[in-house]
Design an enzyme around this catalytic site. Structure first.
Site, PDB file in Angstrom:
ATOM      1  N   HIS A 286      45.085  32.946  37.458  1.00  0.00           N
ATOM      2  CA  HIS A 286      44.176  34.072  37.719  1.00  0.00           C
ATOM      3  C   HIS A 286      44.566  35.255  36.839  1.00  0.00           C
ATOM      4  CE1 HIS A 286      41.423  36.233  40.693  1.00  0.00           C
ATOM      5  NE2 HIS A 286      41.830  37.179  39.857  1.00  0.00           N
TER       6      HIS A 286
ATOM      7  N   HIS B 292      42.613  38.090  33.960  1.00  0.00           N
ATOM      8  CA  HIS B 292      41.389  38.574  33.320  1.00  0.00           C
ATOM      9  C   HIS B 292      41.663  38.977  31.865  1.00  0.00           C
ATOM     10  CE1 HIS B 292      38.868  38.928  37.005  1.00  0.00           C
ATOM     11  NE2 HIS B 292      40.057  39.010  37.587  1.00  0.00           N
TER      12      HIS B 292
ATOM     13  N   ASP C  11      39.934  40.911  29.769  1.00  0.00           N
ATOM     14  CA  ASP C  11      39.752  42.323  29.414  1.00  0.00           C
ATOM     15  C   ASP C  11      40.765  43.235  30.092  1.00  0.00           C
ATOM     16  OD1 ASP C  11      38.571  41.766  31.839  1.00  0.00           O
ATOM     17  OD2 ASP C  11      36.730  42.887  31.468  1.00  0.00           O
TER      18      ASP C  11
ATOM     19  N   GLY D  31      34.483  41.286  40.509  1.00  0.00           N
ATOM     20  CA  GLY D  31      34.032  42.670  40.605  1.00  0.00           C
ATOM     21  C   GLY D  31      34.101  43.174  42.034  1.00  0.00           C
TER      22      GLY D  31
ATOM     23  N   HIS E 198      36.384  35.161  43.718  1.00  0.00           N
ATOM     24  CA  HIS E 198      37.126  36.320  44.221  1.00  0.00           C
ATOM     25  C   HIS E 198      36.622  36.632  45.635  1.00  0.00           C
ATOM     26  CE1 HIS E 198      38.143  37.176  39.995  1.00  0.00           C
ATOM     27  NE2 HIS E 198      38.948  38.128  40.403  1.00  0.00           N
TER      28      HIS E 198
ATOM     29  N   GLU F 284      39.867  40.018  48.975  1.00  0.00           N
ATOM     30  CA  GLU F 284      40.791  40.954  48.328  1.00  0.00           C
ATOM     31  C   GLU F 284      40.746  42.294  49.040  1.00  0.00           C
ATOM     32  OE1 GLU F 284      41.714  42.782  43.848  1.00  0.00           O
ATOM     33  OE2 GLU F 284      39.821  41.740  44.220  1.00  0.00           O
TER      34      GLU F 284
ATOM     35  N   ASP G 247      46.792  38.513  37.394  1.00  0.00           N
ATOM     36  CA  ASP G 247      45.519  39.226  37.521  1.00  0.00           C
ATOM     37  C   ASP G 247      45.155  39.949  36.224  1.00  0.00           C
ATOM     38  OD1 ASP G 247      43.148  39.903  38.754  1.00  0.00           O
ATOM     39  OD2 ASP G 247      43.995  41.482  40.003  1.00  0.00           O
TER      40      ASP G 247
END
Length: 331
Positions: free
Chosen positions: A12, A14, A16, A170, A197, A200, A278
């Site tokens: 997991h 990301h 960006d 998101g 996701h 969270e 993450d």
């Protein structure tokens, strides 16, 4: 224990949220993109989230700067390559990276160009280093749904050639899963694996829905099953792994301090857990850091580590051949 030397798996992360600050400066200059500073320390401070943010939204603001230079094929390819390179250098042996193709169209790139560029960067790193990887395509829950199937169609050409799964990411609102059932079903028809996701931001019901309505095989974060018995039981019953990201969970106030993170209780209770970064830049972390924090805070042994490592292998979306190679590292 030498945490750096341990073989690691990150499921997991990301793209960006894991860009080198110097690369932001380099690409901005090449692309004539205006950025707030040419000073790497200032750029770093704009990209790294505080130890604790007010909320998830404040954390997500850190992605605007990297995205500004991820609108060209060259930019995406380089950032993809560098992320896999950075991971390989700390003994990450298998790496699943996710990103949202919808966020990379500001200069007119097609979804095929975007996905192809990310995959090429990964493959360039795989050829140079001892690392294998795959991409997960994330759909942003807050964006227009009109082109979701276009993303799925574009990625389908790369399935099992660098792309493996579909994700929803998101800001997390209660009950979001109901809106996305047709899109997830379409992705499943095309051959995508599913990770979502959920849980969270304090809504355990979202985890229950992600598994029962969307067929999630893994759940991103998922920590709030702690307060939802139905979700907790379902995750155990279906052998759904949680992609836990300890540093990130503290920054976004999903958990107040690491000692209160439910990861050890889940592990001891038989919930399948994995340890992940993450966002390497936004959370200012590495897999080595995450493993060290969890091992030391919860007094886990080397045997515990490799039990979690094996769960990561088994719950990964890697090919059987790659899984066999990864399991050998735990012998």
């Amino acid at each position: 224990m030498n945490y750096q030397a341990l073989p690691k798996i990150d499921l997991h992360c990301h793209l960006d949220g894991s860009v080198r600050p110097q690369t932001i400066i380099d690409l901005a200059n090449q692309q004539n993109v205006t950025i707030p500073s040419q000073d790497i320390n200032e750029i770093s401070s704009l990209m790294i989230a505080p130890e604790t943010c007010q909320n998830l939204e404040e954390y997500l603001m850190r992605f605007e700067l990297p995205l500004s230079v991820m609108q060209t094929e060259e930019g995406i390819e380089r950032i993809s390559f560098e992320l896999f390179e950075d991971a390989a250098k700390e003994n990450v042996k298998y790496f699943e990276v996710r990103f949202g193709p919808q966020l990379h169209q500001l200069q007119g790139l097609s979804f095929d160009q975007i996905i192809s560029s990310a995959v090429k960067g990964m493959q360039r790193a795989e050829a140079m280093y001892d690392i294998k990887g795959n991409y997960i395509l994330s759909i942003l829950r807050t964006m227009d749904k009109g082109n979701i199937n276009d993303v799925i169609d574009a990625g389908a050409a790369y399935l099992n050639k660098g792309v493996v799964a579909f994700d929803l990411a998101g800001a997390e609102l209660p009950g979001f899963c109901h809106e996305f059932i047709p899109y997830v079903n379409y992705a499943i028809e095309k051959g995508y694996r599913i990770t979502i996701h959920a849980g969270e931001q304090g809504v355990g019901q979202n985890v229950f829905d992600a598994v029962s309505l969307l067929g999630a095989e893994r759940v991103g974060h998922g920590i709030h099953i702690k307060g939802h018995q139905g979700a907790y039981d379902l995750v155990k019953e279906k052998s759904v792994a949680l992609e836990t990201c300890p540093s990130s969970n503290i920054q976004t106030k999903a958990v107040d301090v690491l000692s209160n993170h439910p990861i050890k209780a889940f592990y001891q209770g038989g919930v399948l857990i994995t340890i992940n970064t993450d966002n390497r830049t936004v959370s200012n972390t590495t897999m080595t850091d995450e493993v060290r924090k969890v091992m030391e805070e919860f007094n886990l042994s080397r045997e515990d580590y490799f039990a979690i490592y094996r769960v990561s292998v088994e719950q990964s979306f890697a090919s059987d051949e790659v899984k066999q190679e990864l399991l050998k590292l735990a012998e």
